[in-house]
Design a protein around this motif. Structure first.
Motif, PDB file in Angstrom:
ATOM      1  N   PRO A   1     -21.498  19.496  14.671  1.00 55.28           N
ATOM      2  CA  PRO A   1     -21.733  18.433  15.648  1.00 55.28           C
ATOM      3  C   PRO A   1     -22.904  17.577  15.159  1.00 55.28           C
TER       4      PRO A   1
ATOM      5  N   ASP B   1     -20.475  32.275  17.743  1.00 52.86           N
ATOM      6  CA  ASP B   1     -21.536  31.439  17.182  1.00 52.86           C
ATOM      7  C   ASP B   1     -21.705  31.815  15.710  1.00 52.86           C
TER       8      ASP B   1
ATOM      9  N   PRO C   1     -17.398  26.874   8.778  1.00 50.27           N
ATOM     10  CA  PRO C   1     -18.146  27.516   9.877  1.00 50.27           C
ATOM     11  C   PRO C   1     -18.018  26.769  11.196  1.00 50.27           C
TER      12      PRO C   1
ATOM     13  N   GLU D   1     -15.765  29.474  14.961  1.00 44.50           N
ATOM     14  CA  GLU D   1     -15.685  28.390  15.947  1.00 44.50           C
ATOM     15  C   GLU D   1     -16.182  28.927  17.286  1.00 44.50           C
ATOM     16  N   LEU D   2     -17.132  28.178  17.857  1.00 38.96           N
ATOM     17  CA  LEU D   2     -17.763  28.594  19.112  1.00 38.96           C
ATOM     18  C   LEU D   2     -16.771  28.629  20.276  1.00 38.96           C
ATOM     19  N   SER D   3     -15.887  27.660  20.317  1.00 31.37           N
ATOM     20  CA  SER D   3     -14.987  27.519  21.471  1.00 31.37           C
ATOM     21  C   SER D   3     -13.767  28.422  21.342  1.00 31.37           C
TER      22      SER D   3
ATOM     23  N   TYR E   1     -19.739  23.371  23.295  1.00 35.78           N
ATOM     24  CA  TYR E   1     -21.018  23.021  22.678  1.00 35.78           C
ATOM     25  C   TYR E   1     -21.621  21.780  23.337  1.00 35.78           C
TER      26      TYR E   1
ATOM     27  N   GLN F   1     -11.196  15.411  14.983  1.00 34.95           N
ATOM     28  CA  GLN F   1     -10.353  16.007  13.940  1.00 34.95           C
ATOM     29  C   GLN F   1     -10.494  15.197  12.643  1.00 34.95           C
ATOM     30  N   MET F   2     -10.803  15.869  11.567  1.00 34.32           N
ATOM     31  CA  MET F   2     -10.901  15.164  10.280  1.00 34.32           C
ATOM     32  C   MET F   2      -9.523  15.033   9.635  1.00 34.32           C
TER      33      MET F   2
ATOM     34  N   ALA G   1     -15.007  25.301  12.582  1.00 36.91           N
ATOM     35  CA  ALA G   1     -13.575  25.104  12.283  1.00 36.91           C
ATOM     36  C   ALA G   1     -12.924  24.019  13.123  1.00 36.91           C
ATOM     37  N   GLY G   2     -13.375  23.815  14.361  1.00 38.94           N
ATOM     38  CA  GLY G   2     -12.845  22.730  15.196  1.00 38.94           C
ATOM     39  C   GLY G   2     -11.334  22.817  15.334  1.00 38.94           C
ATOM     40  N   SER G   3     -10.645  21.767  14.914  1.00 40.15           N
ATOM     41  CA  SER G   3      -9.186  21.744  15.051  1.00 40.15           C
ATOM     42  C   SER G   3      -8.497  22.464  13.888  1.00 40.15           C
ATOM     43  N   GLY G   4      -9.276  22.935  12.920  1.00 40.45           N
ATOM     44  CA  GLY G   4      -8.702  23.743  11.839  1.00 40.45           C
ATOM     45  C   GLY G   4      -8.301  22.965  10.596  1.00 40.45           C
ATOM     46  N   THR G   5      -8.735  21.708  10.489  1.00 41.94           N
ATOM     47  CA  THR G   5      -8.284  20.855   9.374  1.00 41.94           C
ATOM     48  C   THR G   5      -8.574  21.459   7.997  1.00 41.94           C
TER      49      THR G   5
ATOM     50  N   TYR H   1     -10.603  26.078  21.129  1.00 45.20           N
ATOM     51  CA  TYR H   1     -10.379  25.468  19.813  1.00 45.20           C
ATOM     52  C   TYR H   1      -9.965  26.535  18.795  1.00 45.20           C
TER      53      TYR H   1
ATOM     54  N   TRP I   1     -32.150  24.194  14.003  1.00 41.80           N
ATOM     55  CA  TRP I   1     -30.838  24.862  14.060  1.00 41.80           C
ATOM     56  C   TRP I   1     -30.051  24.595  12.766  1.00 41.80           C
TER      57      TRP I   1
HETATM   58  C1  LIG Z   1     -17.423  18.143  14.378  1.00 44.50           C
HETATM   59  S1  LIG Z   1     -16.494  19.464  15.016  1.00 44.50           S
HETATM   60  C2  LIG Z   1     -15.581  20.026  13.611  1.00 44.50           C
HETATM   61  C3  LIG Z   1     -14.291  19.301  13.456  1.00 44.50           C
HETATM   62  C4  LIG Z   1     -13.457  19.785  12.290  1.00 44.50           C
HETATM   63  N1  LIG Z   1     -14.016  19.372  11.014  1.00 44.50           N
HETATM   64  C5  LIG Z   1     -12.037  19.273  12.396  1.00 44.50           C
HETATM   65  O1  LIG Z   1     -11.548  18.581  11.501  1.00 44.50           O
HETATM   66  O2  LIG Z   1     -11.417  19.551  13.412  1.00 44.50           O
HETATM   67  C6  LIG Z   1     -17.692  20.707  15.250  1.00 44.50           C
HETATM   68  C7  LIG Z   1     -17.182  22.003  15.841  1.00 44.50           C
HETATM   69  O3  LIG Z   1     -18.234  22.973  15.779  1.00 44.50           O
HETATM   70  C8  LIG Z   1     -18.107  23.850  16.876  1.00 44.50           C
HETATM   71  N2  LIG Z   1     -19.420  24.527  17.036  1.00 44.50           N
HETATM   72  C9  LIG Z   1     -20.546  24.054  17.595  1.00 44.50           C
HETATM   73  N3  LIG Z   1     -21.537  24.962  17.529  1.00 44.50           N
HETATM   74  C10 LIG Z   1     -21.044  26.026  16.883  1.00 44.50           C
HETATM   75  C11 LIG Z   1     -21.587  27.291  16.507  1.00 44.50           C
HETATM   76  N4  LIG Z   1     -22.857  27.605  16.791  1.00 44.50           N
HETATM   77  N5  LIG Z   1     -20.798  28.169  15.845  1.00 44.50           N
HETATM   78  C12 LIG Z   1     -19.509  27.848  15.554  1.00 44.50           C
HETATM   79  N6  LIG Z   1     -18.926  26.672  15.901  1.00 44.50           N
HETATM   80  C13 LIG Z   1     -19.683  25.763  16.556  1.00 44.50           C
HETATM   81  C14 LIG Z   1     -17.715  22.915  18.028  1.00 44.50           C
HETATM   82  O4  LIG Z   1     -17.090  23.627  19.076  1.00 44.50           O
HETATM   83  C15 LIG Z   1     -16.767  21.943  17.310  1.00 44.50           C
HETATM   84  O5  LIG Z   1     -15.429  22.338  17.429  1.00 44.50           O
END
Ligand SMILES: C[S@@+](CC[C@H](N)C(=O)[O-])C[C@H]1O[C@@H](n2cnc3c(N)ncnc32)[C@H](O)[C@@H]1O
Length: 272
Positions: free
Chosen positions: A35, A14, A209, A231-233, A45, A186-187, A211-215, A236, A57
């Motif tokens: 998100p 987190d 912060p 990245e929370l997951s 999430y 994914q962006m 990172a999601g797919s890491g783009t 991912y 938050w």
């Molecule tokens: C909108 S996506 C990001 C996509 C990213 N820009 C991409 O191009 O792949 C948001 C991401 O935030 C992560 N997330 C949600 N809450 C979080 C937290 N508290 N700390 C870190 N990552 C978190 C989710 O698991 C998700 O992968």
């Protein structure tokens, strides 16, 4: 006592637990795509907080991002219509940073609606901590102007013009070959490339912060920036790390060279 951020990694966890362990001012550019609180399905999430809970938050994580941002650093946040106004007001009321541009990302292939206009945009707020000290490399992101392309006007700057504040860049749709397939939003690398080239220098530290797919981190690594993500997951974080390593040709079975896509990126940017 705080530890420096582990550059070149995506820390699984987190961000509100990870970032507070880092020192103040240790990154140069933050790109945050949280998100949007619209019920998207992530693996871990839950994207459905109450309004006030989401705003609270958001305020807490933005504060942490700005704490680790250098005094001459830059902060970008992507946000949907639902919370754009709240984010703008929160930044103004807290006097945390100065808005330089309110960019609209016009993504082609927006979601189809049945009884209202289709949504085809998101908001990209571009803030700097200090309005008198920040990095902006305009020449790195110039695009051909209409004067050049349509009118063959001799007054046109041969280097092109700075992009407008409406960016027409396609989403990464499900059928696109660059789609990773394991992350719901994914962006496009093209969008992050423009931000990273304009708002950081080679060697700077870029933080994503969410990172999601890491783009963001792929774009940062391609352009010689140091990078770090949270990245929370677990899934991912691990797949995104693999994506970056593969893109950099660090894995034995990785395609040797991602350069063609990189070279095309800016030439093909629409002028907005
Ligand atoms: C909108 S996506 C990001 C996509 C990213 N820009 C991409 O191009 O792949 C948001 C991401 O935030 C992560 N997330 C949600 N809450 C979080 C937290 N508290 N700390 C870190 N990552 C978190 C989710 O698991 C998700 O992968």
């Amino acid at each position: 006592m705080s530890d420096p951020p582990p550059l070149g990694t995506i820390v699984q966890g987190d961000l509100l637990e990870v970032l507070p362990t880092w020192p103040e001012g240790c990154v140069d550019l933050v790109f945050a795509d949280p998100p949007f609180n619209i019920g998207y399905e992530y693996d871990k999430y839950q994207d459905d907080l109450e309004h006030d809970e989401y705003v609270d938050w958001t305020e807490r994580w933005i504060y942490e991002c700005l704490r680790v941002l250098a005094p001459d650093g830059t902060f970008w946040i992507a946000i949907g219509d639902e919370y754009a106004a709240e984010v703008r007001m929160m930044m103004r009321e807290n006097r945390w940073a100065t808005l330089r541009n309110w960019v609209i990302w016009h993504y082609t292939f927006g979601q189809n609606c049945k009884a209202k206009f289709n949504r085809g945009h998101a908001h990209l707020f571009y803030f700097v901590k200090d309005p008198h000290a920040f990095t902006f490399n305009g020449d790195a992101v110039r695009v051909p102007s209409d004067r050049q392309l349509k009118y063959n006007d001799k007054r046109a700057n041969p280097k092109g013009k700075l992009p407008d504040d409406v960016w027409t860049i396609s989403r990464v749709c499900g059928t696109f070959k660059e789609r990773v397939g394991w992350h719901p939003c994914q962006m496009p690398v093209k969008l992050l490339t423009r931000i990273i080239l304009a708002c950081s220098r080679p060697g700077d530290v870029v933080l994503d912060p969410f990172a999601g797919s890491g783009t963001t981190l792929v774009a940062a690594a391609r352009h010689g920036r140091r990078w770090v993500g949270t990245e929370l997951s677990e899934q991912y974080a691990s797949l995104a790390t693999r994506r970056i390593e593969e893109d950099m040709g660090l894995l034995p079975d990785a395609p040797a060279n991602p350069v063609p896509e990189r070279v095309q990126t800016l030439d093909q940017m629409p002028s907005g």
